[in-house]
Design a protein around this motif. Structure first.
Motif, PDB file in Angstrom:
ATOM      1  N   LEU A  38     -27.979  26.163  18.491  1.00  0.00           N
ATOM      2  CA  LEU A  38     -29.280  26.789  18.269  1.00  0.00           C
ATOM      3  C   LEU A  38     -29.845  26.478  16.874  1.00  0.00           C
ATOM      4  O   LEU A  38     -31.057  26.430  16.678  1.00  0.00           O
ATOM      5  N   THR A  39     -28.943  26.231  15.941  1.00  0.00           N
ATOM      6  CA  THR A  39     -29.366  26.161  14.530  1.00  0.00           C
ATOM      7  C   THR A  39     -30.050  24.842  14.177  1.00  0.00           C
ATOM      8  O   THR A  39     -29.576  23.760  14.524  1.00  0.00           O
ATOM      9  N   LEU A  40     -31.177  24.944  13.462  1.00  0.00           N
ATOM     10  CA  LEU A  40     -31.882  23.774  12.947  1.00  0.00           C
ATOM     11  C   LEU A  40     -31.799  23.769  11.424  1.00  0.00           C
ATOM     12  O   LEU A  40     -31.874  24.810  10.787  1.00  0.00           O
ATOM     13  N   THR A  41     -31.651  22.556  10.883  1.00  0.00           N
ATOM     14  CA  THR A  41     -31.690  22.366   9.430  1.00  0.00           C
ATOM     15  C   THR A  41     -32.661  21.221   9.179  1.00  0.00           C
ATOM     16  O   THR A  41     -33.081  20.533  10.124  1.00  0.00           O
ATOM     17  N   ASP A  42     -32.993  20.994   7.914  1.00  0.00           N
ATOM     18  CA  ASP A  42     -33.855  19.856   7.587  1.00  0.00           C
ATOM     19  C   ASP A  42     -33.255  18.556   8.127  1.00  0.00           C
ATOM     20  O   ASP A  42     -33.958  17.718   8.688  1.00  0.00           O
ATOM     21  N   ALA A  43     -31.941  18.423   7.959  1.00  0.00           N
ATOM     22  CA  ALA A  43     -31.304  17.171   8.385  1.00  0.00           C
ATOM     23  C   ALA A  43     -31.377  17.026   9.907  1.00  0.00           C
ATOM     24  O   ALA A  43     -31.636  15.945  10.438  1.00  0.00           O
ATOM     25  N   ARG A  44     -31.165  18.132  10.618  1.00  0.00           N
ATOM     26  CA  ARG A  44     -31.234  18.060  12.087  1.00  0.00           C
ATOM     27  C   ARG A  44     -32.656  17.762  12.548  1.00  0.00           C
ATOM     28  O   ARG A  44     -32.864  17.025  13.516  1.00  0.00           O
ATOM     29  N   ILE A  45     -33.634  18.335  11.865  1.00  0.00           N
ATOM     30  CA  ILE A  45     -35.023  18.057  12.246  1.00  0.00           C
ATOM     31  C   ILE A  45     -35.345  16.582  12.002  1.00  0.00           C
ATOM     32  O   ILE A  45     -36.018  15.929  12.812  1.00  0.00           O
ATOM     33  N   ALA A  46     -34.814  16.038  10.914  1.00  0.00           N
ATOM     34  CA  ALA A  46     -35.038  14.611  10.641  1.00  0.00           C
ATOM     35  C   ALA A  46     -34.430  13.761  11.760  1.00  0.00           C
ATOM     36  O   ALA A  46     -35.032  12.770  12.212  1.00  0.00           O
ATOM     37  N   ALA A  47     -33.252  14.161  12.229  1.00  0.00           N
ATOM     38  CA  ALA A  47     -32.592  13.394  13.302  1.00  0.00           C
ATOM     39  C   ALA A  47     -33.384  13.501  14.603  1.00  0.00           C
ATOM     40  O   ALA A  47     -33.526  12.522  15.348  1.00  0.00           O
ATOM     41  N   ILE A  48     -33.914  14.685  14.874  1.00  0.00           N
ATOM     42  CA  ILE A  48     -34.719  14.889  16.084  1.00  0.00           C
ATOM     43  C   ILE A  48     -35.991  14.040  16.018  1.00  0.00           C
ATOM     44  O   ILE A  48     -36.405  13.422  17.005  1.00  0.00           O
ATOM     45  N   ALA A  49     -36.585  13.988  14.844  1.00  0.00           N
ATOM     46  CA  ALA A  49     -37.788  13.165  14.660  1.00  0.00           C
ATOM     47  C   ALA A  49     -37.456  11.686  14.841  1.00  0.00           C
ATOM     48  O   ALA A  49     -38.230  10.926  15.440  1.00  0.00           O
ATOM     49  N   ASP A  50     -36.289  11.280  14.343  1.00  0.00           N
ATOM     50  CA  ASP A  50     -35.891   9.879  14.511  1.00  0.00           C
ATOM     51  C   ASP A  50     -35.734   9.517  15.984  1.00  0.00           C
ATOM     52  O   ASP A  50     -36.034   8.394  16.391  1.00  0.00           O
ATOM     53  N   ALA A  51     -35.270  10.459  16.783  1.00  0.00           N
ATOM     54  CA  ALA A  51     -35.121  10.187  18.218  1.00  0.00           C
ATOM     55  C   ALA A  51     -36.498   9.897  18.830  1.00  0.00           C
ATOM     56  O   ALA A  51     -36.625   9.023  19.702  1.00  0.00           O
ATOM     57  N   LEU A  52     -37.538  10.593  18.373  1.00  0.00           N
ATOM     58  CA  LEU A  52     -38.894  10.306  18.855  1.00  0.00           C
ATOM     59  C   LEU A  52     -39.315   8.900  18.438  1.00  0.00           C
ATOM     60  O   LEU A  52     -39.949   8.172  19.209  1.00  0.00           O
ATOM     61  N   ARG A  53     -38.962   8.519  17.206  1.00  0.00           N
ATOM     62  CA  ARG A  53     -39.336   7.165  16.732  1.00  0.00           C
ATOM     63  C   ARG A  53     -38.617   6.102  17.559  1.00  0.00           C
ATOM     64  O   ARG A  53     -39.188   5.062  17.859  1.00  0.00           O
ATOM     65  N   GLU A  54     -37.372   6.399  17.929  1.00  0.00           N
ATOM     66  CA  GLU A  54     -36.649   5.436  18.785  1.00  0.00           C
ATOM     67  C   GLU A  54     -37.314   5.311  20.156  1.00  0.00           C
ATOM     68  O   GLU A  54     -37.404   4.219  20.712  1.00  0.00           O
ATOM     69  N   LEU A  55     -37.767   6.431  20.684  1.00  0.00           N
ATOM     70  CA  LEU A  55     -38.490   6.400  21.962  1.00  0.00           C
ATOM     71  C   LEU A  55     -39.709   5.484  21.874  1.00  0.00           C
ATOM     72  O   LEU A  55     -40.014   4.747  22.814  1.00  0.00           O
TER      73      LEU A  55
END
Lengths: 439, 439
Positions: free
Chosen positions: B89-106
């Motif tokens: 459940l927990t989000l951190t700045d680093a996790r948000i950056a990783a989630i954003a990177d997944a969008l860039r990969e898409l």
């Protein structure tokens, strides 16, 4: 509807459901699953030989089948079935020969099972193949048409599946004999008779049980009218492929070649009336309505078509034509009869909007000379098939070169439009490594 | 479960259902359908630009998202969520950056929309194309993992679909902010914010309404545990793609290279534990059990694995190992933990039979040097993926080269195994004629 074949079902005093039916239909499905495993890896030659044996057996036992059918037809007469339904129910030697020929044609089609859909060797050396494999057990729920019994059995067999059949109870006697004849033919060829089973004996309740045998039944294909399909969608937990409801539109655009538009709407409406790809609504661009509609209505009337027109259409109709006022019900109706709803629209946008609101997503056609209009129609109409300058009657597995057809899917999942043998299969990933582990 | 975000729902005195919820969820779906029409014909450049804008917006607004997430986490603590659930459940700045990177990969992946799946010119001159087109509106129902919110939004967008999200209520505050941020990013790029909407505010009741919006919602993808998926299958009239339950088997055959078998079972069980492609049962041929199992059990125990063994396994276990007696429950269980059921089988037939009885049809592996055994295993095991001499952990969209993954389908309809972007599309037949009518 109940039939004389339905057994007396005894329920316990506190039972809402009838455990017997569940138990018995479950047993049918278990036999089907076991039989499907024996068929899954049968090669094409084995399956084709069985199809030919089934065809021969139907012809050889035509007398028995016709006699059983006569009971159904007599019951149907007594129950007041319409002439159309009685005609679809009736079997003759000639019809049985044609049904058997359809099985022989199936034997001539390529086997979808084993096709490598895609494959590659990954950078790490893993060898991948995605193979086409049978579904396993297919449930068919349909109306009182004994030819569908044979059709479904043949299509399931060729695609490597066992089939469980629930036909309309009005055809129960015919179906019982047909299933017996097909089962005997399979057994003679060394295949399990349980590949083709009927649950007609357990009536509607049996059908509902079938719809809920998730895990044992891999897919349900309802084939029939809108009511049947709605019931299956509501009751089923087994995945369903919805088929066949066609509220089909033909749109005559501003730039249409009107000499092309007339034969297209005539063909789409009248070439065969009771089928899902027949047109039910004609939309005409206002700019060509004056020129097109009077002649089109006269030609349609000559073919016996009753026009249900909006106000603009009614104003343009020749005096002698039979034109009634259209309501929203007309836009919503799949007539399956010599009736056609007709509306004059202001432009392509209004045509597309009308189709979005009322279409069942089966087939729509545009008649136009304008490239941009054709491209917008193709892109924005969200239907299984979109025709440009062609009759809607071409949405058909045979016409589109798919070979045999199980039905026409109007849903988006798994299959959309005419379904051939491949649509009765699924896929399996096969991965070969040399001790590969994931880093 | 209810959340502070749920509105007070007023029901009429005679109403069993709550008409507000139905009405409001229907309105969400209507907005989604309208938005999906605007996206359906957007080209790849438009969609990729939107994905990048969504990624940038998430990073830019990470503070807001983390703050909202902190509320969810605090509520989760108070409600006694397990450490594993709290971690997901927990989000951190680093996790948000990783989630954003997944969008860039898409954004870097090819666009499935517009692909010509097949096509030909028929003998009568009709030109056929079967095109890949978006589904329309995708419903995602998942558990309290805010990263799935972004993932699902990105996958839907890239495949040309609008998405309606129902996340676990424990993540409601995070999801509400994320959906707002993504919507703003879409609007800035000229796309409708309604492409990504949440119905979390209407709780479980809203989720059930979503499952029944047949016609407005084109497909439902439940992503989560077995209970969630069972509920969706039971309640839904919208077509469902069942995902992710993996009761996964590794079978070590009589002729297996035991030096290869050990790393495969260790990798399959322990490389990552809480995932659907992790092994849950090890089957070992009796002929190699004496040689293989003592060392394998010791190695697994070293990794902290608790063995649930049948009698033969328990006899072969080293004294110090933690082996408990297996029951049928163990064969049926997807542990998702450091537990492994182990059974000694007499032969390949018994292994296949065990898998037939207990597998969820996700992934099974055989370790063997015998060609015929490998071929029988591949042919007779009816699972989405079958591995020969490789770890089950490879059943994964990324590992199999499909790019992004929406989930792993364990049903046979539409998609089986890892689902990439193409599995969020359907097809449309486009037929061009020159006034063709059916003879």
């Amino acid at each position: 509807m109940t039939t004389s074949l339905e057994p007396t079902v005894v329920t316990g005093p506190d039972e809402g459901a009838q455990p017997d039916v569940r138990e018995q239909v479950t047993r049918v499905a278990q036999r089907a699953k076991a039989a499907s495993r024996r068929l899954a890896n049968a090669n094409r030659a084995t399956k084709d030989a069985a199809l030919l044996a089934m065809a021969d057996a139907l012809v050889a036992q035509a007398d028995r089948i016709v006699a059983a059918n006569a009971q159904d037809v007599a019951r149907g007469h007594a129950a007041g079935l319409t002439p159309g339904l009685l005609d679809r129910l009736t079997l003759t030697d000639a019809r049985i020969a044609a049904i058997a020929d359809a099985l022989r044609e199936l034997a001539g089609l390529p086997d979808p099972v084993g096709e490598v859909v895609r494959g590659q060797t990954l950078p790490n050396g893993l060898r991948l193949r995605q193979l086409r494999v049978p579904m396993g057990v297919v449930g068919m729920i349909y109306e009182a048409r004994p030819n569908v019994t044979v059709d479904a059995a043949g299509l399931a067999l060729k695609s490597g599946n066992a089939v469980i059949l629930r036909g309309g109870s009005a055809a129960a006697s015919s179906n019982a004999v047909i299933v017996e004849v097909l089962g005997e033919a399979l057994e003679k060829r060394g295949l399990p008779g349980a590949l083709v089973q009927s649950i007609d004996a357990w009536g509607r309740e049996g059908a509902v049980e079938l719809m809920q045998l998730r895990g044992l039944v891999d897919v349900l294909v309802p084939r029939g009218g809108a009511d049947l399909i709605r019931t299956v969608v509501r009751e089923a937990t087994v995945p369903v492929i919805e088929t066949g409801v066609g509220n089909v539109h033909v749109y005559v655009d501003e730039t249409a070649d009107l000499a092309m538009a007339l034969p297209i709407i005539l063909n789409a409406k009248t070439q065969r009336v009771g089928v899902c790809n027949a047109a039910e609504t004609l939309l005409v661009h206002r700019a060509v309505a004056d020129e097109f509609l009077p002649a089109a209505i006269a030609a349609l009337a000559d073919c016996g078509v009753t026009i249900h027109g909006d106000a603009a259409t009614r104003r343009l109709a020749p005096e002698e034509a039979d034109v009634v006022a259209a309501t929203d019900d007309d836009w919503a109706t799949e007539y399956l009869s010599l009736d056609l709803a007709v509306r004059v629209v202001d432009d392509l946008d209004e045509a597309i909007e009308h189709i979005r609101e009322w279409s069942s997503g089966h087939t729509e056609a545009i008649v136009t000379r304008d490239l941009a209009a054709s491209e917008r129609f193709v892109a924005e109409v969200d239907s299984a098939a979109v025709m440009v300058n062609a009759s809607t009657r071409f949405t058909d597995g045979g016409q589109l070169g798919l070979g045999a057809e199980i039905g026409i899917s109007t849903q988006k999942l798994h299959a959309r439009g005419p379904m051939g043998l491949a649509e009765l299969t699924t896929t399996k990933w096969v991965v070969h490594g040399d001790g590969h582990v994931r880093p």
